[in-house]
Design a protein around this motif. Sequence first.
Motif, PDB file in Angstrom:
ATOM      1  N   PHE A 133       0.811  -1.209   0.000  1.00 39.34           N
ATOM      2  CA  PHE A 133       0.000   0.000   0.000  1.00 39.34           C
ATOM      3  C   PHE A 133       0.849   1.267   0.000  1.00 39.34           C
ATOM      4  O   PHE A 133       1.900   1.324   0.644  1.00 39.34           O
ATOM      5  CB  PHE A 133      -0.916   0.039   1.230  1.00 39.34           C
ATOM      6  N   ILE A 134       0.370   2.275  -0.726  1.00 43.55           N
ATOM      7  CA  ILE A 134       0.893   3.630  -0.592  1.00 43.55           C
ATOM      8  C   ILE A 134      -0.115   4.414   0.234  1.00 43.55           C
ATOM      9  O   ILE A 134      -1.261   4.625  -0.189  1.00 43.55           O
ATOM     10  CB  ILE A 134       1.103   4.319  -1.957  1.00 43.55           C
ATOM     11  N   ARG A 135       0.293   4.823   1.426  1.00 40.35           N
ATOM     12  CA  ARG A 135      -0.578   5.572   2.323  1.00 40.35           C
ATOM     13  C   ARG A 135      -0.281   7.063   2.207  1.00 40.35           C
ATOM     14  O   ARG A 135       0.854   7.474   1.934  1.00 40.35           O
ATOM     15  CB  ARG A 135      -0.385   5.118   3.770  1.00 40.35           C
ATOM     16  N   VAL A 136      -1.306   7.877   2.435  1.00 40.07           N
ATOM     17  CA  VAL A 136      -1.185   9.324   2.309  1.00 40.07           C
ATOM     18  C   VAL A 136      -1.589   9.981   3.623  1.00 40.07           C
ATOM     19  O   VAL A 136      -2.641   9.678   4.180  1.00 40.07           O
ATOM     20  CB  VAL A 136      -2.066   9.865   1.170  1.00 40.07           C
ATOM     21  N   ILE A 137      -0.721  10.872   4.087  1.00 41.47           N
ATOM     22  CA  ILE A 137      -1.042  11.718   5.233  1.00 41.47           C
ATOM     23  C   ILE A 137      -1.196  13.131   4.683  1.00 41.47           C
ATOM     24  O   ILE A 137      -0.238  13.713   4.160  1.00 41.47           O
ATOM     25  CB  ILE A 137       0.051  11.668   6.320  1.00 41.47           C
ATOM     26  N   GLU A 138      -2.382  13.690   4.764  1.00 44.01           N
ATOM     27  CA  GLU A 138      -2.658  15.010   4.204  1.00 44.01           C
ATOM     28  C   GLU A 138      -3.072  15.959   5.320  1.00 44.01           C
ATOM     29  O   GLU A 138      -3.985  15.657   6.103  1.00 44.01           O
ATOM     30  CB  GLU A 138      -3.762  14.938   3.144  1.00 44.01           C
ATOM     31  N   ASP A 139      -2.381  17.100   5.408  1.00 43.70           N
ATOM     32  CA  ASP A 139      -2.648  18.091   6.460  1.00 43.70           C
ATOM     33  C   ASP A 139      -2.643  17.442   7.844  1.00 43.70           C
ATOM     34  O   ASP A 139      -3.465  17.772   8.710  1.00 43.70           O
ATOM     35  CB  ASP A 139      -3.985  18.793   6.208  1.00 43.70           C
ATOM     36  N   GLY A 140      -1.719  16.488   8.036  1.00 45.27           N
ATOM     37  CA  GLY A 140      -1.567  15.855   9.339  1.00 45.27           C
ATOM     38  C   GLY A 140      -2.537  14.729   9.633  1.00 45.27           C
ATOM     39  O   GLY A 140      -2.533  14.182  10.739  1.00 45.27           O
ATOM     40  N   ASN A 141      -3.333  14.310   8.658  1.00 48.82           N
ATOM     41  CA  ASN A 141      -4.319  13.251   8.868  1.00 48.82           C
ATOM     42  C   ASN A 141      -4.045  12.082   7.931  1.00 48.82           C
ATOM     43  O   ASN A 141      -3.891  12.272   6.710  1.00 48.82           O
ATOM     44  CB  ASN A 141      -5.736  13.780   8.613  1.00 48.82           C
ATOM     45  N   LEU A 142      -4.003  10.870   8.493  1.00 49.32           N
ATOM     46  CA  LEU A 142      -3.831   9.663   7.699  1.00 49.32           C
ATOM     47  C   LEU A 142      -5.146   9.333   7.004  1.00 49.32           C
ATOM     48  O   LEU A 142      -6.165   9.093   7.655  1.00 49.32           O
ATOM     49  CB  LEU A 142      -3.402   8.495   8.596  1.00 49.32           C
ATOM     50  N   LEU A 143      -5.122   9.341   5.671  1.00 49.31           N
ATOM     51  CA  LEU A 143      -6.326   9.045   4.917  1.00 49.31           C
ATOM     52  C   LEU A 143      -6.669   7.564   5.019  1.00 49.31           C
ATOM     53  O   LEU A 143      -5.794   6.701   5.015  1.00 49.31           O
ATOM     54  CB  LEU A 143      -6.155   9.440   3.459  1.00 49.31           C
ATOM     55  N   GLU A 144      -7.950   7.274   5.094  1.00 43.62           N
ATOM     56  CA  GLU A 144      -8.391   5.890   5.289  1.00 43.62           C
ATOM     57  C   GLU A 144      -8.068   5.018   4.086  1.00 43.62           C
ATOM     58  O   GLU A 144      -7.623   3.884   4.222  1.00 43.62           O
ATOM     59  CB  GLU A 144      -9.898   5.862   5.563  1.00 43.62           C
ATOM     60  N   SER A 145      -8.270   5.539   2.889  1.00 39.42           N
ATOM     61  CA  SER A 145      -8.035   4.749   1.678  1.00 39.42           C
ATOM     62  C   SER A 145      -6.620   4.974   1.167  1.00 39.42           C
ATOM     63  O   SER A 145      -6.172   6.123   1.054  1.00 39.42           O
ATOM     64  CB  SER A 145      -9.027   5.149   0.585  1.00 39.42           C
ATOM     65  N   PRO A 146      -5.924   3.900   0.832  1.00 42.99           N
ATOM     66  CA  PRO A 146      -4.585   4.061   0.258  1.00 42.99           C
ATOM     67  C   PRO A 146      -4.663   4.654  -1.142  1.00 42.99           C
ATOM     68  O   PRO A 146      -5.672   4.496  -1.840  1.00 42.99           O
ATOM     69  CB  PRO A 146      -4.033   2.640   0.234  1.00 42.99           C
TER      70      PRO A 146
END
Length: 363
Positions: A70-83
């Motif tokens: 998985f490639i996970r994304v943290i946007e504006d300090g929040n871990l997005l639920e969907s990879p």
Amino acid sequence: MDKKIQIIAVVGAIIFSVLVLTSPNDPIPLPKPISNSQNDFVTIIAENLDKPRAITISDNRIFVTEKDGFIRVIEDGNLLESPLAAFRPANVFDGGLLGITLHPNFSNNHYIYVFLTYEEDGNLWNKIMRITESENKLQDAEIIFDKIPGSSFTNGGFIKFGPDRKLYVGTGTVSDASHLPQELDSLSGKILRLNDDGTIPTDNPFPDSPVYSLGHRNPQGMTWDDDGNMFVAEFGPEKNDEINIIQAGKNYGWPEQECSGNENYEDAILCYDPSIEPGGILFYSGDKIDFEFPFIMASMRSANLYQVDFEDGLSSQKSILSGIGRVRDVVEGNDGSLYVITSNTDGKGFPDRMDDKLLRIVK
């Protein structure tokens, strides 16, 4: 019962660190335990990452690879639920979805590059994929370089763009008995240099070859200083981890040489015996954190983030952050803060129920 197990694990880790970090010839300073003062400048950005391997940053987003695909994304300090993307890499101990980097013009072309271990007809291979993303969704994925020999344990896998806007790739040996790192026509145990589309640059040191340097065992981190000099950190076999300054066309010895001693090969600028398992490395260029030395190194086996001065050697090594377990990768943010990922769920650590973590260091 869980608390007793945690206490035993912590005590065992402390004893292990003492054994690893003491050497009668060139002692390395022992790390300080995590303290309340550290908590003042360290923030947990994301938790429950599963075997994270590498991180890269663009503006308000952090991209993290997880070994299982998985490639996970943290946007504006929040871990997005969907990879952002999900792959099916080979299920081997130290392979999978490994390195990640962004194109120098990412803000316009949205290209992300990853290094992936896969199995085909019973053989392990690695490939480099270029992904196009839009609003944290996968738009396209193409293989730009393939058939890098794979391994269950030593795939290398770090990829980064250099100051020359070329893509540099660290590849591992297929086994400690293999001599492929010494063979120029093999992609095993090399630093490769590629154009952003996977083609071979015309100014590479060997004609029509992606090989930039050879004789590497298991590269785990790479960076450049302000003068454009390239540095690579790599694992040794239980000892003799190396920090090398990489020059075009040079041979770094594996498996004929470890660290130094043979005039036919390049000597390491730092050698760790016993092993500390170096991970991501960088030269700090910001002004937010007052480091004594600019070279920063993640360490898994000794469970620290370090700063080191090459001139003074191992005796200069100082802990920046400890008490979080194995430290896999470190990058510098646009604001001068540091971001690190732990590696406690990789099968070698002592994970707690919130591991693994992405942390931000602000001073």
